[in-house]
Write an enzyme that holds these catalytic residues in place. Structure first.
Site, PDB file in Angstrom:
ATOM      1  N   HIS A 154      -7.473   5.973   9.898  1.00  0.00           N
ATOM      2  CA  HIS A 154      -5.808   5.685   9.584  1.00  0.00           C
ATOM      3  C   HIS A 154      -6.681   4.752   8.273  1.00  0.00           C
ATOM      4  CE1 HIS A 154      -2.179   3.100  10.362  1.00  0.00           C
ATOM      5  NE2 HIS A 154      -2.848   3.838   8.486  1.00  0.00           N
TER       6      HIS A 154
ATOM      7  N   ASN B 203       0.878  -0.808  -0.309  1.00  0.00           N
ATOM      8  CA  ASN B 203      -0.025  -0.373  -0.056  1.00  0.00           C
ATOM      9  C   ASN B 203       1.133   1.465   0.323  1.00  0.00           C
ATOM     10  OD1 ASN B 203       1.236  -0.102   2.642  1.00  0.00           O
ATOM     11  ND2 ASN B 203      -0.834  -0.717   3.646  1.00  0.00           N
TER      12      ASN B 203
ATOM     13  N   ARG C 143       3.752   7.241  11.122  1.00  0.00           N
ATOM     14  CA  ARG C 143       2.833   6.875  13.128  1.00  0.00           C
ATOM     15  C   ARG C 143       2.783   8.054  13.729  1.00  0.00           C
ATOM     16  NH1 ARG C 143       0.913   3.460   9.793  1.00  0.00           N
ATOM     17  NH2 ARG C 143       1.967   1.174  10.404  1.00  0.00           N
TER      18      ARG C 143
ATOM     19  N   GLN D 264      -5.176   4.081  18.646  1.00  0.00           N
ATOM     20  CA  GLN D 264      -6.358   3.498  17.442  1.00  0.00           C
ATOM     21  C   GLN D 264      -6.768   2.023  17.926  1.00  0.00           C
ATOM     22  OE1 GLN D 264      -3.331   4.780  13.427  1.00  0.00           O
ATOM     23  NE2 GLN D 264      -3.911   3.247  14.278  1.00  0.00           N
TER      24      GLN D 264
HETATM   25  P1  NDP Z   1      10.091   1.449   3.344  1.00  0.00           P
HETATM   26  O1  NDP Z   1      11.511   0.565   4.581  1.00  0.00           O
HETATM   27  O2  NDP Z   1      10.036   1.691   2.096  1.00  0.00           O
HETATM   28  O3  NDP Z   1      11.014   3.362   3.933  1.00  0.00           O
HETATM   29  C1  NDP Z   1      11.102   3.967   5.275  1.00  0.00           C
HETATM   30  C2  NDP Z   1      12.485   4.033   5.170  1.00  0.00           C
HETATM   31  O4  NDP Z   1      12.365   5.399   6.421  1.00  0.00           O
HETATM   32  C3  NDP Z   1      13.679   3.963   4.540  1.00  0.00           C
HETATM   33  O5  NDP Z   1      14.028   4.836   3.039  1.00  0.00           O
HETATM   34  C4  NDP Z   1      14.274   3.868   5.618  1.00  0.00           C
HETATM   35  O6  NDP Z   1      15.847   4.400   5.938  1.00  0.00           O
HETATM   36  C5  NDP Z   1      13.949   5.384   6.284  1.00  0.00           C
HETATM   37  N1  NDP Z   1      14.560   5.608   7.967  1.00  0.00           N
HETATM   38  C6  NDP Z   1      14.288   5.107   8.752  1.00  0.00           C
HETATM   39  N2  NDP Z   1      14.758   6.226  10.453  1.00  0.00           N
HETATM   40  C7  NDP Z   1      14.707   6.547   9.197  1.00  0.00           C
HETATM   41  C8  NDP Z   1      15.635   7.992  10.678  1.00  0.00           C
HETATM   42  N3  NDP Z   1      15.802   7.630  11.398  1.00  0.00           N
HETATM   43  N4  NDP Z   1      15.430   9.439   9.357  1.00  0.00           N
HETATM   44  C9  NDP Z   1      15.246   9.402   8.210  1.00  0.00           C
HETATM   45  N5  NDP Z   1      15.023   8.367   7.685  1.00  0.00           N
HETATM   46  C10 NDP Z   1      15.323   7.384   8.563  1.00  0.00           C
HETATM   47  O7  NDP Z   1       9.129   2.212   4.177  1.00  0.00           O
HETATM   48  P2  NDP Z   1       7.631   2.263   3.458  1.00  0.00           P
HETATM   49  O8  NDP Z   1       7.763   4.007   2.648  1.00  0.00           O
HETATM   50  O9  NDP Z   1       6.490   1.721   2.103  1.00  0.00           O
HETATM   51  O10 NDP Z   1       6.622   2.917   4.374  1.00  0.00           O
HETATM   52  C11 NDP Z   1       7.682   3.967   5.616  1.00  0.00           C
HETATM   53  C12 NDP Z   1       6.290   4.065   6.820  1.00  0.00           C
HETATM   54  O11 NDP Z   1       5.191   4.131   6.319  1.00  0.00           O
HETATM   55  C13 NDP Z   1       5.904   2.442   7.510  1.00  0.00           C
HETATM   56  O12 NDP Z   1       7.044   2.019   8.144  1.00  0.00           O
HETATM   57  C14 NDP Z   1       4.525   2.827   8.065  1.00  0.00           C
HETATM   58  O13 NDP Z   1       5.149   3.367   9.642  1.00  0.00           O
HETATM   59  C15 NDP Z   1       3.548   4.105   7.303  1.00  0.00           C
HETATM   60  N6  NDP Z   1       2.490   3.608   6.492  1.00  0.00           N
HETATM   61  C16 NDP Z   1       2.009   4.104   7.056  1.00  0.00           C
HETATM   62  C17 NDP Z   1       0.831   3.914   6.070  1.00  0.00           C
HETATM   63  C18 NDP Z   1      -0.910   4.289   6.277  1.00  0.00           C
HETATM   64  O14 NDP Z   1      -1.975   3.039   6.089  1.00  0.00           O
HETATM   65  N7  NDP Z   1      -1.015   5.103   6.241  1.00  0.00           N
HETATM   66  C19 NDP Z   1       0.553   2.450   5.041  1.00  0.00           C
HETATM   67  C20 NDP Z   1       1.821   2.096   4.824  1.00  0.00           C
HETATM   68  C21 NDP Z   1       2.458   2.609   5.547  1.00  0.00           C
HETATM   69  P3  NDP Z   1      16.712   3.267   5.416  1.00  0.00           P
HETATM   70  O15 NDP Z   1      15.784   2.184   4.846  1.00  0.00           O
HETATM   71  O16 NDP Z   1      17.592   3.990   3.728  1.00  0.00           O
HETATM   72  O17 NDP Z   1      17.457   2.975   6.198  1.00  0.00           O
END
Ligand code: NDP
Length: 388
Positions: free
Chosen positions: A333, A147, A285, A314
């Site tokens: 959400h 998603n 989140r 939630q």
């Molecule tokens: P990804 O794993 O593709 O991306 C997460 C990114 O966050 C990675 O690039 C990671 O960095 C980066 N990251 C982690 N920690 C840090 C930090 N401290 N500072 C900066 N960047 C950081 O996940 P998605 O993009 O698919 O999803 C992201 C989040 O969105 C999920 O974890 C979830 O919480 C939320 N989400 C919400 C949904 C909703 O319905 N509202 C649905 C789906 C997701 P790197 O990997 O480079 O270390």
């Protein structure tokens, strides 16, 4: 034989739908970057139907029962004596969605003596105490990418809704009014603004790509830098930290997972570094931002708007301050639970279950914790210490 405990949100108030607004959803076989969409051996549901609520059962009942397994589905997940706690004691597998999270705390994991697998039907496994899961040998998996684009589209929608002040104008239309000056007194164009994302993973990068045609300047911060050709293609400005980035941005969108590095990141101090009148969009989140600090920033005008779909806890209580704070565009959400997304994460959940039941490896990109530590996608994006 396994007992699978599935926690889903309630059915629509009018009952499970018997017809739908559209007949089909587009079929997505691959995600941007090439990852294959879910490839279960079979599915027992109609793409585009409501699968994420109790009666939808993620389309899993026929599959599990035909193999002799037990499926228990409930929405009753909180409070003493809830069905989730009662059923958890002998469950082998728990399935939960972030939209209606069954919080798998350390205490619950300790009480669930048979628990071996926790599946997030969606993305974001912070409702699972990952330390406790690792200690108890519970594998954690989520349907990576299922998603991400759904959420990216929601962020684009919310960005435009906040900057143009769409929601109050829509309310004017509903209320029979024609108060143009009131409608435009806080309305701007996005064109020319600076937009930054905290994290440029699947969602963050998809947002950057979708906003590029709006003639904005795009910024990002992340733990790992994007390839130079991507930075060049989109004209991205990289900042080593969130604090470095936010003073340059009119719109900031948060797209990092919740873990100890990001919890409470947007506090009074960080919000004070933002441009006065900036917009903040958080579909990642809720606990990444300080709840009261956001309210204060909206009240003083430091933030011109806040939108998102993630709350804590939630479901959010009726008196949650984000329901009544000024200039917000919150939804429950929902961004990752469109009917299109449900089709993919239901298929992905089935794929994970098939792998686990057949004793074949779960795709590495779905793994968050396993083999005694963070694993797969989890090892890349999470940090140890995530508490449910
Ligand atoms: P990804 O794993 O593709 O991306 C997460 C990114 O966050 C990675 O690039 C990671 O960095 C980066 N990251 C982690 N920690 C840090 C930090 N401290 N500072 C900066 N960047 C950081 O996940 P998605 O993009 O698919 O999803 C992201 C989040 O969105 C999920 O974890 C979830 O919480 C939320 N989400 C919400 C949904 C909703 O319905 N509202 C649905 C789906 C997701 P790197 O990997 O480079 O270390």
């Amino acid at each position: 034989m396994a007992k699978v405990l599935c926690v889903l949100y309630d059915d629509p108030k009018g009952g499970h739908p018997t017809s739908y607004a559209r007949d089909t959803v587009p079929r997505i076989d691959r995600y941007p970057g090439g990852q294959l969409a879910p490839t279960p051996h079979g599915t027992d549901f109609t793409p585009g139907h409501l699968l994420g609520s109790v009666s939808g059962e993620l389309g899993l009942r026929a599959f599990l029962e035909s193999r002799g397994h037990t499926l228990v589905v409930t929405s009753d997940k909180d409070g003493a004596g809830c069905a989730f706690d009662r059923e958890l004691v002998d469950a082998d597998v728990v399935i939960s969605q972030p939209f209606w999270p069954a919080y798998l705390t350390a205490e619950r994991i300790a009480a669930a003596k048979n628990l071996k697998l926790a599946i997030t039907a969606g993305i974001g496994s912070d409702h699972v105490d990952l330390d406790a899961a690792i200690t108890h040998g519970v594998t954690v998996a989520e349907v990576t990418y299922s998603n991400s684009i759904s959420v990216a589209e929601h962020i684009v929608m919310m960005t435009l809704a906040l900057v143009r002040d769409y929601l109050p104008a829509h309310r004017t239309a509903l209320d029979g009014g024609w108060d143009i000056a009131d409608c435009v007194a806080r309305s701007y164009d996005l064109e020319g603004m600076h937009v930054g994302t905290v994290a440029a993973g699947r969602i963050g990068l998809a947002v950057l790509r979708r906003l590029a045609p709006f003639d904005v300047t795009l910024h990002y911060t992340d733990r790992h830098r994007l390839p130079a050709e991507t930075e060049k293609e989109l004209g991205l400005v990289f900042h080593p930290t969130t604090a470095d980035m936010v003073p340059h941005c009119d719109v900031v969108t948060i797209n990092a997972p919740l873990h100890p590095e990001t919890e409470g990141l947007f506090n009074d101090e960080l919000l004070a570094l933002m441009r006065r009148g900036a917009y903040l969009i958080n579909t990642a989140r809720a606990r990444i931002v300080d709840r009261q600090a956001v309210v204060r920033a909206l009240e003083t005008g430091q933030l011109a708007g806040y939108a998102g779909d993630v709350w804590y806890p939630q479901p959010a209580p009726a008196d949650h301050p984000w329901r009544t704070m000024p200039h917000h565009g919150m939804t429950p959400h929902i961004s990752g639970s469109t009917l299109s997304a449900q089709t993919r994460y239901a298929a992905g959940t089935r794929e994970i279950l098939e792998s686990w039941l057949d004793g074949t490896p779960i795709r590495d990109e779905y793994l968050i914790a396993g083999h005694g530590g963070l694993a797969g996608a989890g090892a890349h994006s999470y940090a140890i210490g995530t508490k449910a």
